[in-house]
Design a protein around this motif. Structure first.
Motif, PDB file in Angstrom:
ATOM      1  N   LYS A 135     -70.367 -31.934 -49.069  1.00  0.00           N
ATOM      2  CA  LYS A 135     -70.431 -31.792 -47.617  1.00  0.00           C
ATOM      3  C   LYS A 135     -69.272 -30.973 -47.048  1.00  0.00           C
ATOM      4  O   LYS A 135     -69.328 -30.522 -45.912  1.00  0.00           O
ATOM      5  CB  LYS A 135     -70.471 -33.174 -46.958  1.00  0.00           C
ATOM      6  CG  LYS A 135     -71.739 -33.955 -47.276  1.00  0.00           C
ATOM      7  CD  LYS A 135     -71.738 -35.314 -46.609  1.00  0.00           C
ATOM      8  CE  LYS A 135     -73.012 -36.089 -46.939  1.00  0.00           C
ATOM      9  NZ  LYS A 135     -73.039 -37.427 -46.305  1.00  0.00           N
ATOM     10  N   GLY A 136     -68.239 -30.816 -47.862  1.00  0.00           N
ATOM     11  CA  GLY A 136     -67.105 -30.018 -47.398  1.00  0.00           C
ATOM     12  C   GLY A 136     -67.353 -28.519 -47.470  1.00  0.00           C
ATOM     13  O   GLY A 136     -66.619 -27.742 -46.868  1.00  0.00           O
ATOM     14  N   VAL A 310     -55.902 -28.374 -33.654  1.00  0.00           N
ATOM     15  CA  VAL A 310     -55.328 -27.143 -34.205  1.00  0.00           C
ATOM     16  C   VAL A 310     -56.368 -26.305 -34.945  1.00  0.00           C
ATOM     17  O   VAL A 310     -56.355 -25.084 -34.878  1.00  0.00           O
ATOM     18  CB  VAL A 310     -54.153 -27.476 -35.159  1.00  0.00           C
ATOM     19  CG1 VAL A 310     -53.526 -26.201 -35.693  1.00  0.00           C
ATOM     20  CG2 VAL A 310     -53.103 -28.309 -34.434  1.00  0.00           C
ATOM     21  N   GLY A 311     -57.286 -26.969 -35.627  1.00  0.00           N
ATOM     22  CA  GLY A 311     -58.266 -26.259 -36.442  1.00  0.00           C
ATOM     23  C   GLY A 311     -57.837 -26.242 -37.892  1.00  0.00           C
ATOM     24  O   GLY A 311     -56.754 -25.740 -38.217  1.00  0.00           O
ATOM     25  N   VAL A 312     -58.653 -26.812 -38.756  1.00  0.00           N
ATOM     26  CA  VAL A 312     -58.344 -26.904 -40.185  1.00  0.00           C
ATOM     27  C   VAL A 312     -59.551 -26.416 -40.974  1.00  0.00           C
ATOM     28  O   VAL A 312     -60.674 -26.824 -40.709  1.00  0.00           O
ATOM     29  CB  VAL A 312     -58.007 -28.359 -40.587  1.00  0.00           C
ATOM     30  CG1 VAL A 312     -57.781 -28.466 -42.094  1.00  0.00           C
ATOM     31  CG2 VAL A 312     -56.775 -28.854 -39.836  1.00  0.00           C
ATOM     32  N   THR A 313     -59.304 -25.535 -41.949  1.00  0.00           N
ATOM     33  CA  THR A 313     -60.402 -25.032 -42.779  1.00  0.00           C
ATOM     34  C   THR A 313     -60.396 -25.624 -44.181  1.00  0.00           C
ATOM     35  O   THR A 313     -61.364 -25.454 -44.926  1.00  0.00           O
ATOM     36  CB  THR A 313     -60.338 -23.500 -42.899  1.00  0.00           C
ATOM     37  OG1 THR A 313     -59.065 -23.120 -43.457  1.00  0.00           O
ATOM     38  CG2 THR A 313     -60.510 -22.848 -41.539  1.00  0.00           C
ATOM     39  N   GLY A 337     -66.107 -33.185 -43.121  1.00  0.00           N
ATOM     40  CA  GLY A 337     -66.758 -31.946 -43.524  1.00  0.00           C
ATOM     41  C   GLY A 337     -65.777 -30.832 -43.833  1.00  0.00           C
ATOM     42  O   GLY A 337     -66.102 -29.647 -43.715  1.00  0.00           O
ATOM     43  N   ILE A 338     -64.558 -31.193 -44.226  1.00  0.00           N
ATOM     44  CA  ILE A 338     -63.525 -30.209 -44.593  1.00  0.00           C
ATOM     45  C   ILE A 338     -63.350 -30.256 -46.106  1.00  0.00           C
ATOM     46  O   ILE A 338     -63.159 -31.340 -46.669  1.00  0.00           O
ATOM     47  CB  ILE A 338     -62.176 -30.537 -43.924  1.00  0.00           C
ATOM     48  CG1 ILE A 338     -62.319 -30.583 -42.410  1.00  0.00           C
ATOM     49  CG2 ILE A 338     -61.120 -29.516 -44.323  1.00  0.00           C
ATOM     50  CD1 ILE A 338     -61.055 -31.069 -41.714  1.00  0.00           C
ATOM     51  N   PRO A 339     -63.371 -29.110 -46.787  1.00  0.00           N
ATOM     52  CA  PRO A 339     -63.197 -29.154 -48.244  1.00  0.00           C
ATOM     53  C   PRO A 339     -61.750 -29.350 -48.657  1.00  0.00           C
ATOM     54  O   PRO A 339     -60.826 -28.910 -47.954  1.00  0.00           O
ATOM     55  CB  PRO A 339     -63.695 -27.765 -48.690  1.00  0.00           C
ATOM     56  CG  PRO A 339     -63.382 -26.882 -47.525  1.00  0.00           C
ATOM     57  CD  PRO A 339     -63.605 -27.738 -46.293  1.00  0.00           C
ATOM     58  N   VAL A 340     -61.548 -30.027 -49.767  1.00  0.00           N
ATOM     59  CA  VAL A 340     -60.240 -30.019 -50.419  1.00  0.00           C
ATOM     60  C   VAL A 340     -60.184 -28.743 -51.247  1.00  0.00           C
ATOM     61  O   VAL A 340     -61.052 -28.500 -52.085  1.00  0.00           O
ATOM     62  CB  VAL A 340     -60.056 -31.251 -51.323  1.00  0.00           C
ATOM     63  CG1 VAL A 340     -58.747 -31.147 -52.107  1.00  0.00           C
ATOM     64  CG2 VAL A 340     -60.060 -32.524 -50.493  1.00  0.00           C
ATOM     65  N   PHE A 355     -59.172 -27.289 -56.472  1.00  0.00           N
ATOM     66  CA  PHE A 355     -59.895 -28.556 -56.530  1.00  0.00           C
ATOM     67  C   PHE A 355     -61.269 -28.332 -57.140  1.00  0.00           C
ATOM     68  O   PHE A 355     -62.091 -27.597 -56.590  1.00  0.00           O
ATOM     69  CB  PHE A 355     -60.033 -29.169 -55.143  1.00  0.00           C
ATOM     70  CG  PHE A 355     -60.750 -30.494 -55.155  1.00  0.00           C
ATOM     71  CD1 PHE A 355     -60.165 -31.599 -55.738  1.00  0.00           C
ATOM     72  CD2 PHE A 355     -62.006 -30.631 -54.589  1.00  0.00           C
ATOM     73  CE1 PHE A 355     -60.814 -32.827 -55.762  1.00  0.00           C
ATOM     74  CE2 PHE A 355     -62.663 -31.847 -54.603  1.00  0.00           C
ATOM     75  CZ  PHE A 355     -62.065 -32.951 -55.191  1.00  0.00           C
ATOM     76  N   ASP A 356     -61.507 -28.955 -58.270  1.00  0.00           N
ATOM     77  CA  ASP A 356     -62.790 -28.867 -58.976  1.00  0.00           C
ATOM     78  C   ASP A 356     -63.537 -30.171 -58.721  1.00  0.00           C
ATOM     79  O   ASP A 356     -63.135 -31.232 -59.205  1.00  0.00           O
ATOM     80  CB  ASP A 356     -62.541 -28.659 -60.471  1.00  0.00           C
ATOM     81  CG  ASP A 356     -63.819 -28.435 -61.260  1.00  0.00           C
ATOM     82  OD1 ASP A 356     -64.815 -29.130 -60.986  1.00  0.00           O
ATOM     83  OD2 ASP A 356     -63.821 -27.586 -62.174  1.00  0.00           O
TER      84      ASP A 356
END
Length: 391
Positions: A135-136, A310-313, A337-340, A355-356
Motif C-alpha cells: 500500500k505504500g 510538511v509532506g513526506v514521500t 500509505g507512505i513507503p519505507v 527496504f526490500d
C-alpha cells in the motif's frame, strides 16, 4: 591483371592473424560479465544476510510469542488461540488493520476445516503483511528527469537524521557512482553543521555550509542549489569529494531537527521547499522522514503529523537492529500509505540498505526460500475460504 590483383582475396595468414584478437575480445568480455554477475550475486547475498541479521531481536521476540501459541501444551479453543495471536501481533506493533485481517483468515480457515495450524498462521501473516506493505507504493528513491535530484531529509532530534544523510551520501557515491552534494541547512543546533561536515568527510562527498553570520536555513538552501547546479563551487575546506564547478547528480538537504508541532519549524521547512523549487525544477524530488525503530508504533503518529504539515514521500527507519518491535513498519505503511525506502541495520557506514518488502517479511517470520511456494498456496486457500465464509 590490375583488376585481378585488386579482387584477389587476402592471404589466409592475414585472416588468422586478425581472427584471434577478435575471439580474445569476446572471450574477455564474456569473462568480465561472468565476474560481474558473480560479484553482484555475492553482494546481494551479503546485503540479505545483513538485513536478516538486523531483524534478529524482532524475529526472536515475535517467533517466541507465536511459538507459545502452538507449543504442544493443553489444547486451546479457537477463541483462546485467536486471543493469544492477537496479543502477539499487537505486541510486535503490527497494527490493528493487519492484525484484524490475519485473525479473520485464521478464524475462517478453522471454521471451514476444523483446524488451523502454525503453518496456516504463518501463511496468513506473510500474505497480509506483504499486502499491507504494498500500500505504500514504490519504495525506490526518486530520480529527477533532468538536473540534480534533490532529497529533503526531515525528522526530530535523536532519530538518526545526520547519520542517515552520511550513509545515504556514501551509498549514492560508491554504489551508484553519482556526484553527491550535502547541504547543511540546520542552522539552529550549534553542532549540527560540524556533525554533518564530519559525516560528509567520512563519505568523501562535498558539503555546503551556511555563510558566516547567516542563520537562515532557506539562504543555506539557496546557496546549496547554486552549487548543485554548477553555478558556483563548494568552498574549502568542505570539498571532501573533490569540489569543482561540475553540476551534481544528487543534493541531499539536512533540516532542523525539532518536533513537527513546532509552528516555526513548519514555516521554515515550507520556505526551504519553495527556495529549492525555484532554483531546481521539481525539487524536492523526495522528502524522507527519518524515524527511530525503537519508537515503535508511536512513529505512526509522528509520521502522520509530518505528512500533513510538511509532506513526506518516504520513510528512512533507523536502528532496526536494536528493536524488538520492527512490526511497526507494517502499520506505518498501511495506515499512511507512505513507503519505507531505507532502513538502518547497524552502525557502520555501509549499514543503510534499500527496504526490500519480501526480504523484510520473510526475515521477520524466519521463512526459508524452500517454504515460500507452500506458504503462498496456503495463503491463497485461506483467502478463498474467508471469501466463501458467511458474513
Amino acid at each position: 591483371a590490375a583488376c585481378a590483383r585488386a579482387l584477389r582475396p587476402p592471404a589466409p595468414r592475414r585472416q588468422r592473424a586478425t581472427a584471434r584478437p577478435v575471439f580474445d575480445f569476446f572471450q574477455k568480455a564474456g569473462d568480465d560479465f561472468s565476474k560481474f554477475v558473480e560479484e553482484r550475486a555475492r553482494q546481494d547475498a551479503l546485503k540479505l544476510a545483513k538485513f536478516t541479521e538486523g531483524l534478529e531481536k524482532s524475529r526472536a521476540a515475535f517467533l517466541s510469542d507465536l511459538g507459545g501459541i502452538f507449543d504442544g501444551g493443553a489444547a486451546k479453543s479457537l477463541d483462546e488461540t485467536l486471543d493469544a495471536l492477537e496479543d502477539a501481533l499487537l505486541a510486535a506493533d503490527i497494527g490493528a488493520a493487519t492484525t484484524d485481517a490475519v485473525l479473520g483468515d485464521v478464524r475462517a480457515a478453522a471454521e471451514a476445516s476444523g483446524e488451523c495450524g502454525e503453518a496456516d498462521v504463518t501463511a496468513a501473516l506473510r500474505g497480509r503483511m506483504a499486502a499491507a506493505l504494498e500500500k505504500g507504493g514504490n519504495a525506490a528513491l526518486a530520480k529527477a528527469e533532468t538536473g540534480p535530484t534533490v532529497i529533503l531529509v526531515l525528522g526530530a532530534n535523536g532519530m538518526g537524521k545526520t547519520t542517515t544523510i552520511g550513509k545515504l551520501a556514501r551509498r549514492l557515491k560508491e554504489e551508484a557512482g553519482q556526484r553527491v552534494l550535502v547541504a547543511a541547512c540546520d542552522t539552529f543546533r550549534a553542532a549540527a553543521v560540524d556533525q554533518l561536515a564530519e559525516w560528509a568527510k567520512r563519505a568523501a562527498v562535498d558539503v555546503v555550509v551556511p555563510d558566516e553570520g547567516v542563520a537562515s536555513p532557506s539562504a543555506a538552501a539557496y546557496k546549496a542549489a547554486d552549487v548543485a547546479m554548477g553555478r558556483k563551487a563548494v568552498e574549502e575546506p568542505y570539498a571532501f569529494g573533490g569540489g569543482g564547478l561540475e553540476p551534481y547528480d544528487v543534493l541531499v538537504v539536512d533540516t532542523s531537527g525539532r518536533l513537527v508541532n513546532d509552528a516555526k519549524l513548519t514555516a521554515e521547512l515550507a520556505k526551504i521547499r519553495r527556495t529549492l523549487e525555484k532554483q531546481i525544477p521539481g525539487a524536492p524530488h523526495d522528502s524522507l522522514l527519518v524515524v527511530d525503530a525503537a519508537v515503535g508504533r508511536n512513529a505512526v503518529d509522528q509520521a502522520r503529523g509530518w505528512q500533513k504539515d510538511v509532506g513526506v514521500t518516504g520513510l528512512a527507519v533507523t536502528k532496526l537492529d536494536g528493536t524488538a518491535r520492527a512490526g511497526f513498519v507494517v502499520s506505518v505503511v498501511e495506515d499512511l500509505g507512505i513507503p519505507v525506502k531505507l532502513v538502518g541495520v547497524g552502525e557502520k557506514l555501509d549499514d543503510l540498505r534499500d527496504f526490500d518488502k519480501s526480504a523484510f517479511v520473510d526475515s521477520l517470520l524466519d521463512v526459508r526460500a524452500a517454504d515460500v511456494a507452500d506458504l503462498e498456496q496456503r495463503f491463497a486457500a485461506l483467502a478463498a475460504e474467508r471469501a466463501a465464509a458467511p458474513p
